[in-house]
Design a protein around this motif. Structure first.
Motif, PDB file in Angstrom:
ATOM      1  N   THR A  74      -0.212  38.624  56.884  1.00 47.62           N
ATOM      2  CA  THR A  74       0.497  37.491  57.477  1.00 47.62           C
ATOM      3  C   THR A  74       0.217  37.379  58.971  1.00 47.62           C
ATOM      4  O   THR A  74       0.176  36.271  59.516  1.00 47.62           O
ATOM      5  CB  THR A  74       2.017  37.626  57.245  1.00 47.62           C
ATOM      6  N   ASN A  75       0.014  38.494  59.631  1.00 46.06           N
ATOM      7  CA  ASN A  75      -0.301  38.461  61.067  1.00 46.06           C
ATOM      8  C   ASN A  75      -1.629  37.766  61.340  1.00 46.06           C
ATOM      9  O   ASN A  75      -1.769  37.039  62.330  1.00 46.06           O
ATOM     10  CB  ASN A  75      -0.346  39.882  61.640  1.00 46.06           C
ATOM     11  N   ALA A 122       4.744  32.803  57.260  1.00 45.32           N
ATOM     12  CA  ALA A 122       3.939  33.914  57.786  1.00 45.32           C
ATOM     13  C   ALA A 122       4.715  34.691  58.847  1.00 45.32           C
ATOM     14  O   ALA A 122       4.615  35.910  58.932  1.00 45.32           O
ATOM     15  CB  ALA A 122       2.627  33.388  58.361  1.00 45.32           C
ATOM     16  N   PHE A 123       5.500  33.974  59.659  1.00 44.31           N
ATOM     17  CA  PHE A 123       6.337  34.639  60.661  1.00 44.31           C
ATOM     18  C   PHE A 123       7.370  35.549  59.987  1.00 44.31           C
ATOM     19  O   PHE A 123       7.772  36.572  60.545  1.00 44.31           O
ATOM     20  CB  PHE A 123       7.048  33.612  61.539  1.00 44.31           C
ATOM     21  N   PHE A 124       7.788  35.151  58.774  1.00 40.20           N
ATOM     22  CA  PHE A 124       8.756  35.951  58.018  1.00 40.20           C
ATOM     23  C   PHE A 124       8.071  36.913  57.036  1.00 40.20           C
ATOM     24  O   PHE A 124       8.712  37.407  56.105  1.00 40.20           O
ATOM     25  CB  PHE A 124       9.725  35.031  57.268  1.00 40.20           C
ATOM     26  N   LYS A 125       6.765  37.130  57.252  1.00 43.38           N
ATOM     27  CA  LYS A 125       5.992  38.103  56.480  1.00 43.38           C
ATOM     28  C   LYS A 125       5.839  37.734  55.005  1.00 43.38           C
ATOM     29  O   LYS A 125       5.697  38.598  54.149  1.00 43.38           O
ATOM     30  CB  LYS A 125       6.620  39.512  56.584  1.00 43.38           C
ATOM     31  N   PHE A 126       5.846  36.427  54.720  1.00 38.11           N
ATOM     32  CA  PHE A 126       5.601  35.975  53.343  1.00 38.11           C
ATOM     33  C   PHE A 126       4.272  35.233  53.310  1.00 38.11           C
ATOM     34  O   PHE A 126       4.063  34.282  54.068  1.00 38.11           O
ATOM     35  CB  PHE A 126       6.726  35.066  52.847  1.00 38.11           C
ATOM     36  N   LYS A 127       3.389  35.635  52.410  1.00 33.69           N
ATOM     37  CA  LYS A 127       2.032  35.103  52.363  1.00 33.69           C
ATOM     38  C   LYS A 127       1.874  34.110  51.214  1.00 33.69           C
ATOM     39  O   LYS A 127       1.371  34.444  50.134  1.00 33.69           O
ATOM     40  CB  LYS A 127       1.024  36.255  52.224  1.00 33.69           C
ATOM     41  N   ALA A 128       2.294  32.872  51.435  1.00 35.40           N
ATOM     42  CA  ALA A 128       2.122  31.833  50.417  1.00 35.40           C
ATOM     43  C   ALA A 128       0.632  31.539  50.246  1.00 35.40           C
ATOM     44  O   ALA A 128      -0.144  31.628  51.196  1.00 35.40           O
ATOM     45  CB  ALA A 128       2.872  30.568  50.819  1.00 35.40           C
ATOM     46  N   SER A 129       0.230  31.183  49.039  1.00 35.20           N
ATOM     47  CA  SER A 129      -1.178  30.939  48.748  1.00 35.20           C
ATOM     48  C   SER A 129      -1.653  29.626  49.376  1.00 35.20           C
ATOM     49  O   SER A 129      -1.222  28.539  48.974  1.00 35.20           O
ATOM     50  CB  SER A 129      -1.414  30.887  47.237  1.00 35.20           C
ATOM     51  N   ILE A 130      -2.545  29.726  50.353  1.00 37.61           N
ATOM     52  CA  ILE A 130      -3.080  28.528  51.003  1.00 37.61           C
ATOM     53  C   ILE A 130      -3.967  27.756  50.033  1.00 37.61           C
ATOM     54  O   ILE A 130      -4.026  26.518  50.072  1.00 37.61           O
ATOM     55  CB  ILE A 130      -3.860  28.911  52.277  1.00 37.61           C
ATOM     56  N   ALA A 176      -5.265  38.765  45.529  1.00 35.64           N
ATOM     57  CA  ALA A 176      -5.001  38.124  46.821  1.00 35.64           C
ATOM     58  C   ALA A 176      -3.542  37.682  46.928  1.00 35.64           C
ATOM     59  O   ALA A 176      -3.001  37.584  48.033  1.00 35.64           O
ATOM     60  CB  ALA A 176      -5.919  36.924  47.014  1.00 35.64           C
ATOM     61  N   HIS A 177      -2.916  37.422  45.765  1.00 40.00           N
ATOM     62  CA  HIS A 177      -1.541  36.928  45.772  1.00 40.00           C
ATOM     63  C   HIS A 177      -0.788  37.407  44.546  1.00 40.00           C
ATOM     64  O   HIS A 177      -1.383  37.790  43.533  1.00 40.00           O
ATOM     65  CB  HIS A 177      -1.521  35.387  45.809  1.00 40.00           C
ATOM     66  N   THR A 178       0.530  37.337  44.646  1.00 38.05           N
ATOM     67  CA  THR A 178       1.400  37.589  43.501  1.00 38.05           C
ATOM     68  C   THR A 178       1.765  36.243  42.876  1.00 38.05           C
ATOM     69  O   THR A 178       1.482  35.178  43.443  1.00 38.05           O
ATOM     70  CB  THR A 178       2.686  38.305  43.940  1.00 38.05           C
ATOM     71  N   TYR A 179       2.399  36.293  41.703  1.00 41.15           N
ATOM     72  CA  TYR A 179       2.846  35.062  41.051  1.00 41.15           C
ATOM     73  C   TYR A 179       3.796  34.283  41.963  1.00 41.15           C
ATOM     74  O   TYR A 179       3.728  33.051  42.051  1.00 41.15           O
ATOM     75  CB  TYR A 179       3.555  35.390  39.727  1.00 41.15           C
ATOM     76  N   LYS A 180       4.668  35.003  42.630  1.00 41.55           N
ATOM     77  CA  LYS A 180       5.644  34.358  43.517  1.00 41.55           C
ATOM     78  C   LYS A 180       4.943  33.607  44.644  1.00 41.55           C
ATOM     79  O   LYS A 180       5.334  32.482  44.995  1.00 41.55           O
ATOM     80  CB  LYS A 180       6.604  35.407  44.091  1.00 41.55           C
ATOM     81  N   GLU A 181       3.905  34.208  45.216  1.00 39.88           N
ATOM     82  CA  GLU A 181       3.181  33.578  46.327  1.00 39.88           C
ATOM     83  C   GLU A 181       2.412  32.348  45.856  1.00 39.88           C
ATOM     84  O   GLU A 181       2.299  31.353  46.583  1.00 39.88           O
ATOM     85  CB  GLU A 181       2.230  34.589  46.957  1.00 39.88           C
TER      86      GLU A 181
END
Length: 201
Positions: A74-75, A122-130, A176-181
């Motif tokens: 996320t950083n 991303a600021f909250f450390k959650f990596k949503a799939s772009i 690269a991602h989880t189902y949630k992301e």
């Protein structure tokens, strides 16, 4: 199979989705737009949405701000997403204005909102799939555009659903991602396009 799934992430890269939306619009819009204007906008958008982000990526990599094109943490996402917001703002001010093509203007406003939402996560450390944000936003724009222009693009939409599934499978396969992301990415991509519908439909 591994190579196929990896290639899907490159073929349907998020950088290409806005340009594909613009191409679809100019190809299917019943409005008359001079060919010179269409070509000028396509070239400008290709430079700003594809070439410029690639150059910025290599600059950030040289400076040690990102490690790979996948932006795995996320950083690593924060600076590229901020820069992308500025690029979209430039597009809205200089290339796609509401007085010329209002549909595309709000398409890019939706992209800006989705990008800002991804940045906040991303600021909250959650990596949503772009990847899912980009392709689901494009899918929703095409759905709304088909209603707006009363055109039958069911085959295109069916193909888009298949592609979305392939991209999601690719991202899961690459860890690269989880189902949630992935699901969050779909919502972040679709909802802004839906919210903006009353302003131009």
């Amino acid at each position: 199979m591994d190579k196929i799934l990896r290639s899907i992430s490159y073929i349907f890269h998020p950088l290409l989705m806005p340009l594909l939306g613009v191409l679809f619009y100019f190809r299917n819009s019943p409005r008359f737009i001079p060919e010179e204007i269409v070509k000028a906008k396509l070239v400008s958008l290709f430079i700003l949405t594809v070439i410029l982000p690639i150059l910025l990526y290599f600059l950030l990599k040289t400076l040690g701000k990102v490690k790979s094109i996948y932006l795995e943490t996320t950083n690593e996402r924060i600076i590229p997403l901020i820069l992308n917001c500025f690029v979209i703002i430039i597009i809205l001010q200089r290339i796609i204005t509401p007085s010329q093509v209002i549909e595309l203007y709000f398409f890019f406003v939706g992209i800006l909102i989705s990008t800002m939402a991804c940045l906040m996560l991303a600021f909250f450390k959650f990596k949503a799939s772009i990847h899912m944000i980009a392709i689901s936003g494009l899918f929703m724009f095409l759905v709304i555009l088909s209603i707006h222009f009363s055109i039958n693009i069911n085959n295109t939409l069916a193909l888009m659903v298949i592609i979305m599934g392939a991209v999601a499978t690719s991202r899961l396969h690459l860890n690269a991602h989880t189902y949630k992301e992935l699901i969050m990415g779909i919502f972040i991509g679709m909802i802004p396009q839906l919210i903006l519908v009353p302003y131009w439909l």
